[in-house]
Scaffold this motif. Structure first.
Motif, PDB file in Angstrom:
ATOM      1  N   UNK A 170       0.768  -1.219   0.011  1.00  0.00           N
ATOM      2  CA  UNK A 170       0.041   0.245   0.017  1.00  0.00           C
ATOM      3  C   UNK A 170       0.935   1.131  -0.084  1.00  0.00           C
ATOM      4  N   UNK A 171       0.623   2.165  -0.896  1.00  0.00           N
ATOM      5  CA  UNK A 171       1.567   3.351  -0.935  1.00  0.00           C
ATOM      6  C   UNK A 171       1.077   4.449   0.140  1.00  0.00           C
ATOM      7  N   UNK A 172       1.574   5.116   0.519  1.00  0.00           N
ATOM      8  CA  UNK A 172       1.526   6.120   1.363  1.00  0.00           C
ATOM      9  C   UNK A 172       2.297   7.360   0.930  1.00  0.00           C
ATOM     10  N   UNK A 173       1.524   8.658   1.275  1.00  0.00           N
ATOM     11  CA  UNK A 173       2.034  10.094   1.168  1.00  0.00           C
ATOM     12  C   UNK A 173       1.580  10.897   2.464  1.00  0.00           C
ATOM     13  N   UNK A 174       2.763  11.665   2.785  1.00  0.00           N
ATOM     14  CA  UNK A 174       2.334  12.544   3.725  1.00  0.00           C
ATOM     15  C   UNK A 174       3.224  13.665   3.894  1.00  0.00           C
ATOM     16  N   UNK A 175       2.651  15.008   4.312  1.00  0.00           N
ATOM     17  CA  UNK A 175       3.540  15.971   4.308  1.00  0.00           C
ATOM     18  C   UNK A 175       4.185  16.167   5.723  1.00  0.00           C
ATOM     19  N   UNK A 176       5.540  16.685   5.713  1.00  0.00           N
ATOM     20  CA  UNK A 176       6.305  16.745   6.710  1.00  0.00           C
ATOM     21  C   UNK A 176       6.979  18.069   6.873  1.00  0.00           C
ATOM     22  N   UNK A 177       6.740  18.847   7.951  1.00  0.00           N
ATOM     23  CA  UNK A 177       7.711  20.319   8.234  1.00  0.00           C
ATOM     24  C   UNK A 177       8.898  19.902   8.805  1.00  0.00           C
ATOM     25  N   UNK A 178       8.811  18.814   9.833  1.00  0.00           N
ATOM     26  CA  UNK A 178      10.074  18.404  10.491  1.00  0.00           C
ATOM     27  C   UNK A 178      10.836  17.597   9.578  1.00  0.00           C
ATOM     28  N   UNK A 179      11.878  18.277   8.666  1.00  0.00           N
ATOM     29  CA  UNK A 179      12.522  17.729   7.713  1.00  0.00           C
ATOM     30  C   UNK A 179      13.691  18.661   7.422  1.00  0.00           C
ATOM     31  N   UNK A 180      14.962  17.980   7.312  1.00  0.00           N
ATOM     32  CA  UNK A 180      15.928  18.874   6.847  1.00  0.00           C
ATOM     33  C   UNK A 180      17.291  18.211   6.288  1.00  0.00           C
ATOM     34  N   UNK A 181      17.875  18.487   5.551  1.00  0.00           N
ATOM     35  CA  UNK A 181      19.200  17.782   4.965  1.00  0.00           C
ATOM     36  C   UNK A 181      20.544  18.042   6.101  1.00  0.00           C
ATOM     37  N   UNK A 182      21.031  17.098   6.662  1.00  0.00           N
ATOM     38  CA  UNK A 182      21.954  17.256   7.769  1.00  0.00           C
ATOM     39  C   UNK A 182      23.527  16.557   7.520  1.00  0.00           C
ATOM     40  N   UNK A 183      23.654  16.369   6.056  1.00  0.00           N
ATOM     41  CA  UNK A 183      25.045  15.959   5.642  1.00  0.00           C
ATOM     42  C   UNK A 183      25.324  15.746   4.397  1.00  0.00           C
ATOM     43  N   UNK A 184      26.551  15.731   3.987  1.00  0.00           N
ATOM     44  CA  UNK A 184      26.798  15.435   2.471  1.00  0.00           C
ATOM     45  C   UNK A 184      27.596  14.602   2.082  1.00  0.00           C
ATOM     46  N   UNK A 185      28.483  13.757   3.058  1.00  0.00           N
ATOM     47  CA  UNK A 185      29.121  12.748   2.829  1.00  0.00           C
ATOM     48  C   UNK A 185      29.037  11.716   4.002  1.00  0.00           C
ATOM     49  N   UNK A 186      28.181  10.697   3.943  1.00  0.00           N
ATOM     50  CA  UNK A 186      27.196  10.711   2.618  1.00  0.00           C
ATOM     51  C   UNK A 186      26.153  11.748   2.813  1.00  0.00           C
ATOM     52  N   UNK A 187      25.388  11.939   1.573  1.00  0.00           N
ATOM     53  CA  UNK A 187      24.309  12.995   1.916  1.00  0.00           C
ATOM     54  C   UNK A 187      23.197  12.385   2.835  1.00  0.00           C
ATOM     55  N   UNK A 188      22.588  13.015   3.723  1.00  0.00           N
ATOM     56  CA  UNK A 188      21.751  12.584   4.639  1.00  0.00           C
ATOM     57  C   UNK A 188      20.607  13.478   5.070  1.00  0.00           C
ATOM     58  N   UNK A 189      19.426  12.948   5.254  1.00  0.00           N
ATOM     59  CA  UNK A 189      18.116  13.741   5.764  1.00  0.00           C
ATOM     60  C   UNK A 189      17.827  13.132   7.169  1.00  0.00           C
ATOM     61  N   UNK A 190      17.179  14.066   7.694  1.00  0.00           N
ATOM     62  CA  UNK A 190      16.479  13.716   8.839  1.00  0.00           C
ATOM     63  C   UNK A 190      14.886  14.123   8.907  1.00  0.00           C
TER      64      UNK A 190
END
Length: 341
Positions: A170-190
């Motif tokens: 089952x596919x799911x989509x949801x908006x998140x305001x608590x999101x950010x990029x936190x690194x580039x080696x390796x590239x990471x998100x939180x």
């Protein structure tokens, strides 16, 4: 000693515990029997003598610049044998006189108020896991309402839609305001994922990531705002929000969840860590495996120069329904490095 709760023998680190609310928390744990250590910004504990709202009697102290990931990683162990039962993250920075509108001020506030939460959590995760301990993050009401002149402190969370797929497909989509990029080696998100307030259990996105370890972060353009808003509906787990909101998708290349076709940028990601940081919230740290950027927004593919204003990205700012456009931008050159001695 207060007898409402007993923390005798427990090791408690309060980051930002040198003054104010954090100091009150540190002393409350100490008064209930805990061994308490605090991290602050001044060189020694004596430098807080006479400071209103600061009482460091009976607690250990270290000066650690949590805006610097290397300083967090290299800080001395607050307790013998690396033990820890409770980690309180109460650090905070703010820049006044519109300095948060400048890159240096923006970066400093984000580094302390957001990025350091992840760095501190990762540093002490093994000790907390060994003791079945806990992490508590002390935040601010400014994260939920406008705070004129302090955009980085108040919100500064990029608007994003996360797409996931459950174990049964089952596919799911949801908006998140608590999101950010936190690194580039390796590239990471939180991602910051809140739990269902009625049941206390994980919502669909968190459950899917926990089960499959995969997700896609899709940046939202203004043209997709209404569809993004539709995916925020409180719905049964078997509802396909992508179909419900009439959102077109494209196959991903490295993960099972599909990416949103109209998104200017999509990050195919796999989960590295899921951290329970309180009774109502989970942090997901993800590694970006593949980044998709629409061709029309690439100015120079060799140097990876992007036409970000043309993407017309939006972001969540405060309250239950307020968003900001990312088109009112200005550029400033950074100062030249000072000569070294």
């Amino acid at each position: 000693m207060h007898d409402d709760t007993d923390f005798t023998g427990k090791a408690v680190l309060v980051v930002g515990g040198s003054s104010g609310i954090g100091n009150g928390i540190a002393q409350a744990f100490r008064q209930r029997g805990a061994d308490v250590h605090v991290w602050g910004t001044r060189k020694t504990a004596a430098d807080y003598d006479g400071v209103s709202g600061s009482d460091l009697s009976g607690v250990g102290y270290s000066c650690v610049n949590v805006g610097d990931p290397d300083a967090i990683a290299s800080a001395p162990e607050p307790f013998a044998e690396g033990r820890m039962d409770v980690l309180i993250l109460c650090q905070g920075a703010v820049e006044y006189q519109r300095r948060e509108f400048e890159q240096e001020g923006w970066d400093r506030v984000m580094a302390v108020n957001l990025d350091s939460l992840m760095h501190c959590s990762r540093r002490f995760r093994p000790a907390l896991e060994a003791s079945a301990g806990s992490i508590t993050i002390v935040s601010s009401l400014s994260g939920y309402r406008a705070n004129k002149g302090n955009p980085a402190y108040a919100a500064s969370k990029a608007g994003a839609i996360n797409t996931t797929v459950s174990e049964d497909g089952t596919r799911n989509a949801a908006p998140y305001s608590f999101f950010n990029a936190v690194g580039d080696e390796p590239p990471m998100v939180v991602l910051g994922l809140l739990k269902d307030p009625a049941t206390g259990g994980m919502k669909n996105t968190a459950s899917n990531i926990a089960a499959t370890g995969e997700f896609v972060v899709n940046l939202v353009c203004e043209a997709d705002a209404e569809k993004m808003n539709m995916t925020s509906i409180d719905a049964p787990a078997d509802l396909d929000e992508l179909e419900y909101a009439n959102i077109e998708t494209l196959p991903s290349t490295a993960v099972t969840p599909e990416r949103i076709a109209s998104s200017p940028v999509s990050f195919e990601s796999r989960s590295l860590e899921m951290l329970e940081i309180g009774p109502r919230q989970t942090i997901v740290i993800g590694e970006i495996l593949v980044t998709h950027i629409k061709d029309e927004f690439i100015l120079d593919p060799d140097k990876v120069y992007l036409d970000t204003p043309a993407m017309k990205l939006i972001g969540r700012v405060h309250g239950s329904g307020w968003y900001a456009r990312g088109t009112d931008l200005f550029k400033m050159d950074r100062p030249k490095p000072l000569p070294k001695d």
